[in-house]
Design an enzyme around this catalytic site. Structure first.
Site, short mmCIF file in Angstrom:
data_model
loop_
_atom_site.label_atom_id
_atom_site.label_comp_id
_atom_site.label_asym_id
_atom_site.label_seq_id
_atom_site.Cartn_x
_atom_site.Cartn_y
_atom_site.Cartn_z
N THR A 163 0.81 -1.23 0.00
CA THR A 163 0.00 0.00 0.00
C THR A 163 0.84 1.28 0.00
O THR A 163 0.29 2.37 0.09
CB THR A 163 -0.90 0.05 1.25
N LYS A 164 2.15 1.17 -0.07
CA LYS A 164 2.99 2.36 0.10
C LYS A 164 3.19 3.10 -1.23
O LYS A 164 2.69 2.67 -2.26
CB LYS A 164 4.34 1.96 0.71
#
Ligand SMILES: *Cc1c(COP(=O)(O)O)cnc(C)c1O
Length: 354
Positions: free
Chosen positions: A179-180
């Site tokens: 998710t980064k």
């Protein structure tokens, strides 16, 4: 026809990314090798004068930072903001250090110099650039010997002076979790300012580095993951620009009674687009409004996940973080969001109730 809900998160994997991973697999080198070296060189180049070590996660980067800088050996006391993630505490404990949990600043939602004044005995601080909002590293520097920047949510961002986040502390940790800002599934990277610390950090990763037994970690990143991270890193500026453009679009659409998230100044990377409600009632109204429009907004951190709560400390000492978790509404802004989804979210934001 109903459109599927807009998720809260999701990576963007391009054909170029896929080709990079395939090439890495075809090369026959799947452990740490040339792709890891290329990724480290690219980070070292962008974040001069820091030196780079690719690792298997953001948590590994934080833990290795504590070992490489000697904080582990001296069982140092490390200040950690309560609004964050358990990885901070995991790293500090894994390295045999003592964590001092601090409340956070109202605007930046991270540890501020004022909070360190309440804990004068700290040797070091993990300065999280929360949601991409820069921590006041210069202010922290006056109060503590060593600063580890947690850049897991701020890759590609700069501070108020235009300096890249990750270049003002003694060490900086990045995550390439799914998710980064850039996503390799799992992965991370540690920047170190000091040559000796970098050599020491590297020796923990290298099975051949020690003549006699000494602790060593397999925190290495495999080459196919490094190839994926490196492929995305090459288009980091475009990734950041797209995030900024979406954040601007959302902010323009907000009704006059809703303030845009603080800290979206020039140079910032909007990792999250977090509206701040007045309290839990308004937070619920906003979440319900977005949910009804098919948008997965998120309060992010449940109260019981604040680090002081995890440790059973008295919540009275952490009023700002306690309030923040009951006021935050994180609106979908992620690498893989498409134009149609952005339009959909924008329309829903324009209709936010009071
Ligand atoms: C994601 C994250 C981490 C941990 O990274 P992992 O790769 O999941 O271990 C640490 N700190 C912050 C602020 C993060 O957002």
């Amino acid at each position: 026809m109903t459109t599927p809900p807009v998720p809260h998160n999701g990576p963007l994997i391009t054909d170029e990314d896929i080709a990079a991973v395939i090439a890495s697999l075809r090369s026959g080198w799947i452990a740490s090798g040339p792709q890891v070296a290329a990724l480290e060189a690219a980070f070292a180049d962008r974040f001069t004068p820091m030196r780079a070590l690719a690792v298997s996660s953001g948590t590994a980067a934080l833990t290795l930072a504590l070992h490489a800088t000697g904080l582990s050996e001296s069982h140092a006391t490390v200040a950690v903001p309560t609004y964050g993630c358990s990885a901070l505490l995991d790293a500090v404990r894994a390295a045999g250090c003592r964590a001092v949990i601090t409340d956070v600043d109202k605007t930046s939602l991270t540890v501020s110099p004022a909070q360190l004044d309440d804990h004068p005995a700290c040797d070091a601080v993990i300065a999280v650039h929360t949601h991409g909002f820069p921590a006041d590293v210069d202010g922290l520097r006056d109060r503590v010997g060593l600063i580890i920047e947690d850049c897991c949510q701020s890759l590609g961002g700069t501070d108020m002076h235009g300096r890249p986040l990750g270049t003002t502390g003694d060490a900086a940790a990045f995550s390439f979790y799914a998710t980064k800002v850039i996503a390799a599934g799992e992965g991370g990277l540690l920047l170190l300012r000091d040559l000796e610390a970098w050599e020491e950090g590297g020796s923990y990763l290298d099975p051949a580095a020690r003549e006699r037994w000494a602790p060593r970690f397999n925190y290495r990143l495999p080459d196919p993951a490094a190839a994926l991270a490196f492929s995305q890193f090459r288009r980091l500026d475009a990734i950041v620009q797209r995030r900024v453009a979406i954040a601007d679009r959302y902010s323009e659409a907000l009704p006059p009674n809703v303030a845009p998230p603080p800290g979206l100044a020039e140079g910032r990377v909007p990792y999250r687009y977090c509206l701040r409600a007045s309290g839990p009632e308004q937070q619920q109204r906003w979440l319900s409004h977005l949910e009804a429009a098919g948008i997965r907004a998120d309060p992010l951190i449940p109260t019981q996940h604040l680090l002081h709560r995890q440790l059973g400390l008295d919540p009275v000492g952490f009023p700002t973080a306690e309030h923040a978790v009951t006021a935050t509404v994180s609106v979908p802004l992620f690498a893989g969001i498409n134009d149609e989804q952005v339009e959909h979210v924008t329309l829903a934001l324009a209709g936010l109730p009071d």
